[in-house]
Write a protein that holds these residues in place. Structure first.
Motif, PDB file in Angstrom:
ATOM      1  N   GLY A  88      -8.415 -12.588  34.158  1.00 13.18           N
ATOM      2  CA  GLY A  88      -8.933 -11.220  34.096  1.00 13.18           C
ATOM      3  C   GLY A  88      -8.907 -10.614  32.709  1.00 13.18           C
ATOM      4  O   GLY A  88      -9.749  -9.783  32.360  1.00 13.18           O
ATOM      5  N   ASN A  89      -7.976 -11.085  31.875  1.00 12.52           N
ATOM      6  CA  ASN A  89      -7.864 -10.467  30.540  1.00 12.52           C
ATOM      7  C   ASN A  89      -9.080 -10.762  29.662  1.00 12.52           C
ATOM      8  O   ASN A  89      -9.364 -10.051  28.724  1.00 12.52           O
ATOM      9  N   HIS A  90      -9.750 -11.867  29.978  1.00 10.77           N
ATOM     10  CA  HIS A  90     -10.935 -12.214  29.167  1.00 10.77           C
ATOM     11  C   HIS A  90     -12.229 -11.902  29.896  1.00 10.77           C
ATOM     12  O   HIS A  90     -13.305 -12.054  29.332  1.00 10.77           O
ATOM     13  N   ASP A  91     -12.106 -11.456  31.148  1.00  6.17           N
ATOM     14  CA  ASP A  91     -13.331 -11.140  31.905  1.00  6.17           C
ATOM     15  C   ASP A  91     -13.493  -9.623  31.892  1.00  6.17           C
ATOM     16  O   ASP A  91     -13.378  -8.958  32.912  1.00  6.17           O
ATOM     17  N   THR A  92     -13.759  -9.110  30.690  1.00  7.40           N
ATOM     18  CA  THR A  92     -13.671  -7.646  30.527  1.00  7.40           C
ATOM     19  C   THR A  92     -15.023  -6.966  30.316  1.00  7.40           C
ATOM     20  O   THR A  92     -15.081  -5.805  29.950  1.00  7.40           O
ATOM     21  N   PHE A  93     -16.100  -7.686  30.524  1.00 13.88           N
ATOM     22  CA  PHE A  93     -17.420  -7.064  30.346  1.00 13.88           C
ATOM     23  C   PHE A  93     -17.562  -5.955  31.386  1.00 13.88           C
ATOM     24  O   PHE A  93     -17.256  -6.151  32.562  1.00 13.88           O
ATOM     25  N   ARG A  94     -18.040  -4.777  30.988  1.00 19.34           N
ATOM     26  CA  ARG A  94     -18.160  -3.644  31.918  1.00 19.34           C
ATOM     27  C   ARG A  94     -19.385  -3.865  32.818  1.00 19.34           C
ATOM     28  O   ARG A  94     -20.500  -3.511  32.457  1.00 19.34           O
ATOM     29  N   ALA A  95     -19.156  -4.435  33.992  1.00 17.75           N
ATOM     30  CA  ALA A  95     -20.280  -4.771  34.892  1.00 17.75           C
ATOM     31  C   ALA A  95     -21.070  -3.528  35.275  1.00 17.75           C
ATOM     32  O   ALA A  95     -22.291  -3.586  35.452  1.00 17.75           O
ATOM     33  N   GLU A  96     -20.389  -2.364  35.333  1.00 18.71           N
ATOM     34  CA  GLU A  96     -21.111  -1.143  35.738  1.00 18.71           C
ATOM     35  C   GLU A  96     -22.163  -0.762  34.700  1.00 18.71           C
ATOM     36  O   GLU A  96     -23.190  -0.163  35.019  1.00 18.71           O
ATOM     37  N   PHE A  97     -21.952  -1.215  33.459  1.00 21.98           N
ATOM     38  CA  PHE A  97     -22.972  -0.951  32.421  1.00 21.98           C
ATOM     39  C   PHE A  97     -24.232  -1.772  32.666  1.00 21.98           C
ATOM     40  O   PHE A  97     -25.257  -1.558  32.045  1.00 21.98           O
ATOM     41  N   LEU A  98     -24.137  -2.735  33.548  1.00 18.20           N
ATOM     42  CA  LEU A  98     -25.331  -3.524  33.906  1.00 18.20           C
ATOM     43  C   LEU A  98     -25.902  -3.021  35.229  1.00 18.20           C
ATOM     44  O   LEU A  98     -27.090  -2.787  35.360  1.00 18.20           O
ATOM     45  N   ILE A  99     -25.005  -2.830  36.199  1.00 18.45           N
ATOM     46  CA  ILE A  99     -25.477  -2.561  37.562  1.00 18.45           C
ATOM     47  C   ILE A  99     -26.165  -1.197  37.661  1.00 18.45           C
ATOM     48  O   ILE A  99     -27.222  -1.065  38.282  1.00 18.45           O
ATOM     49  N   ILE A 100     -25.609  -0.210  36.979  1.00 18.66           N
ATOM     50  CA  ILE A 100     -26.183   1.143  37.096  1.00 18.66           C
ATOM     51  C   ILE A 100     -27.577   1.235  36.439  1.00 18.66           C
ATOM     52  O   ILE A 100     -28.543   1.616  37.096  1.00 18.66           O
ATOM     53  N   PRO A 101     -27.738   0.793  35.185  1.00 16.62           N
ATOM     54  CA  PRO A 101     -29.098   0.844  34.615  1.00 16.62           C
ATOM     55  C   PRO A 101     -30.094  -0.012  35.395  1.00 16.62           C
ATOM     56  O   PRO A 101     -31.242   0.387  35.623  1.00 16.62           O
ATOM     57  N   VAL A 102     -29.627  -1.181  35.858  1.00 15.24           N
ATOM     58  CA  VAL A 102     -30.531  -2.048  36.634  1.00 15.24           C
ATOM     59  C   VAL A 102     -30.929  -1.360  37.939  1.00 15.24           C
ATOM     60  O   VAL A 102     -32.087  -1.383  38.349  1.00 15.24           O
ATOM     61  N   GLY A 103     -29.953  -0.675  38.543  1.00  9.74           N
ATOM     62  CA  GLY A 103     -30.265   0.062  39.788  1.00  9.74           C
ATOM     63  C   GLY A 103     -31.276   1.159  39.525  1.00  9.74           C
ATOM     64  O   GLY A 103     -32.264   1.305  40.260  1.00  9.74           O
ATOM     65  N   GLY A 104     -31.085   1.895  38.419  1.00  9.45           N
ATOM     66  CA  GLY A 104     -32.041   2.959  38.079  1.00  9.45           C
ATOM     67  C   GLY A 104     -33.418   2.403  37.802  1.00  9.45           C
ATOM     68  O   GLY A 104     -34.424   2.897  38.302  1.00  9.45           O
ATOM     69  N   LEU A 105     -33.462   1.300  37.044  1.00 13.85           N
ATOM     70  CA  LEU A 105     -34.760   0.707  36.693  1.00 13.85           C
ATOM     71  C   LEU A 105     -35.504   0.232  37.936  1.00 13.85           C
ATOM     72  O   LEU A 105     -36.721   0.367  38.049  1.00 13.85           O
ATOM     73  N   ALA A 106     -34.725  -0.286  38.907  1.00 12.80           N
ATOM     74  CA  ALA A 106     -35.371  -0.778  40.139  1.00 12.80           C
ATOM     75  C   ALA A 106     -36.052   0.356  40.893  1.00 12.80           C
ATOM     76  O   ALA A 106     -37.057   0.161  41.571  1.00 12.80           O
ATOM     77  N   PHE A 107     -35.490   1.554  40.743  1.00  7.34           N
ATOM     78  CA  PHE A 107     -36.116   2.722  41.391  1.00  7.34           C
ATOM     79  C   PHE A 107     -37.394   3.130  40.670  1.00  7.34           C
ATOM     80  O   PHE A 107     -38.357   3.593  41.270  1.00  7.34           O
ATOM     81  N   LEU A 108     -37.373   2.943  39.347  1.00  9.85           N
ATOM     82  CA  LEU A 108     -38.499   3.446  38.548  1.00  9.85           C
ATOM     83  C   LEU A 108     -39.637   2.441  38.471  1.00  9.85           C
ATOM     84  O   LEU A 108     -40.802   2.796  38.583  1.00  9.85           O
ATOM     85  N   VAL A 109     -39.271   1.167  38.268  1.00  9.80           N
ATOM     86  CA  VAL A 109     -40.318   0.147  38.062  1.00  9.80           C
ATOM     87  C   VAL A 109     -40.246  -0.867  39.203  1.00  9.80           C
ATOM     88  O   VAL A 109     -39.348  -1.708  39.247  1.00  9.80           O
ATOM     89  N   ASN A 110     -41.171  -0.738  40.142  1.00  9.75           N
ATOM     90  CA  ASN A 110     -41.222  -1.715  41.254  1.00  9.75           C
ATOM     91  C   ASN A 110     -42.652  -1.794  41.761  1.00  9.75           C
ATOM     92  O   ASN A 110     -43.513  -1.018  41.374  1.00  9.75           O
ATOM     93  N   HIS A 111     -42.872  -2.732  42.687  1.00  7.08           N
ATOM     94  CA  HIS A 111     -44.241  -2.912  43.205  1.00  7.08           C
ATOM     95  C   HIS A 111     -44.541  -1.930  44.344  1.00  7.08           C
ATOM     96  O   HIS A 111     -45.685  -1.633  44.642  1.00  7.08           O
ATOM     97  N   GLU A 112     -43.443  -1.500  45.022  1.00  3.33           N
ATOM     98  CA  GLU A 112     -43.674  -0.651  46.203  1.00  3.33           C
ATOM     99  C   GLU A 112     -42.399   0.136  46.458  1.00  3.33           C
ATOM    100  O   GLU A 112     -41.302  -0.435  46.418  1.00  3.33           O
ATOM    101  N   PHE A 113     -42.515   1.417  46.680  1.00  4.88           N
ATOM    102  CA  PHE A 113     -41.305   2.242  46.816  1.00  4.88           C
ATOM    103  C   PHE A 113     -40.788   2.196  48.257  1.00  4.88           C
ATOM    104  O   PHE A 113     -40.798   3.178  48.977  1.00  4.88           O
ATOM    105  N   THR A 114     -40.341   1.002  48.651  1.00  2.00           N
ATOM    106  CA  THR A 114     -39.733   0.875  49.996  1.00  2.00           C
ATOM    107  C   THR A 114     -38.343   0.244  49.796  1.00  2.00           C
ATOM    108  O   THR A 114     -38.124  -0.468  48.817  1.00  2.00           O
ATOM    109  N   PRO A 115     -37.405   0.492  50.716  1.00  2.00           N
ATOM    110  CA  PRO A 115     -36.043  -0.026  50.541  1.00  2.00           C
ATOM    111  C   PRO A 115     -36.005  -1.524  50.251  1.00  2.00           C
ATOM    112  O   PRO A 115     -35.381  -1.965  49.283  1.00  2.00           O
ATOM    113  N   LEU A 116     -36.712  -2.318  51.046  1.00  3.34           N
ATOM    114  CA  LEU A 116     -36.662  -3.772  50.869  1.00  3.34           C
ATOM    115  C   LEU A 116     -37.207  -4.180  49.502  1.00  3.34           C
ATOM    116  O   LEU A 116     -36.628  -5.026  48.802  1.00  3.34           O
ATOM    117  N   GLU A 117     -38.291  -3.524  49.085  1.00  2.00           N
ATOM    118  CA  GLU A 117     -38.912  -3.875  47.804  1.00  2.00           C
ATOM    119  C   GLU A 117     -38.024  -3.438  46.638  1.00  2.00           C
ATOM    120  O   GLU A 117     -37.864  -4.165  45.653  1.00  2.00           O
TER     121      GLU A 117
END
Lengths: 212, 10
Positions: A88-117
């Motif tokens: 754990g001491n070397h696995d310190t990358f802040r995953a939330e810095f990836l998951i949150i922007p990726v989650g936001g981007l998925a809302f903004l840029v997608n093929h269809e605004f449906t939950p599954l898509e």
């Protein structure tokens, strides 16, 4: 199905099995980023929600089940069974810095605004950056076990083969999915410096060690 | 219905 996609899937399967065997045989997950593995499990979960509703082929369903099962088994082994060896001491990358922007981007840029898509799009974007904690961990420890480098090579190769598959499908089927292609390019580019080290060092029998 | 083209991939 074309040969590039098939070899890509097999390369992906080899990577996943290789990692599972490495942890199981050595009974240790030293040098493995648990965060990356959690993100891969999240990628498969959000991408294969249609596993039971949208049958495509026996191959497709079997591979989805294998990917899901192996990724959860890997996470289980890292955080439960062989927790003592988790670094754990070397696995310190802040995953939330990836998951949150990726989650936001998925809302903004997608093929269809449906939950599954949106969830599918989230899984595509997340997969493209999910390896970052693992690569970051290697720079922190300054080295990687040889079996881990083979795992990373197979994992990086799979999406590179998918890029060729998409070129093939564009020419022969007129199909292309820009979201998957752009994310696939980002994902493959992130492996480039690892590919260089792997080919110049590991394939010459040397251990992969970074200038600390 | 036919799945959207990209969704036949893993």
């Amino acid at each position: 199905m074309n040969v590039f996609r098939l070899t890509g899937d097999l390369s992906h399967l080899v990577a996943i099995i290789l990692l599972l065997l490495k942890i199981w045989k050595t009974r240790s997950c030293a040098g493995i980023s648990g965060k990356s593995q959690v993100m891969f499990a999240l990628v498969f979960t959000t991408r294969y929600l249609d596993l039971f509703t949208n049958f495509i082929s026996p191959y497709n369903s079997v591979m989805k089940v294998i990917y899901l099962g192996c990724s959860y088994a890997t996470v289980y082994m890292i955080y439960m069974k062989f927790k003592a060896s988790y670094d754990g001491n070397h696995d310190t990358f802040r995953a939330e810095f990836l998951i949150i922007p990726v989650g936001g981007l998925a809302f903004l840029v997608n093929h269809e605004f449906t939950p599954l898509e949106i969830l599918w799009t989230f899984s595509i974007y997340l997969e493209s950056v999910a390896i970052l904690p693992q690569l970051f961990m290697i720079t922190k420890t300054g080295e990687a076990e040889t079996i881990t480098t083979h795992y990373l090579f197979a994992l990086g190769l799979y999406r590179a083969l998918y890029l060729i598959n998409w070129i093939w499908r564009y020419y022969f089927e007129g199909f292309f999915d820009l979201i998957a292609i752009v994310a696939g390019c980002v994902q493959t580019i992130l492996y480039c410096d690892f590919f260089y080290l792997y080919i110049t060092k590991v394939l010459h029998g040397k251990k992969l060690s970074l200038p600390a | 219905e036919e799945p959207a083209a990209g969704k036949d991939e893993l």
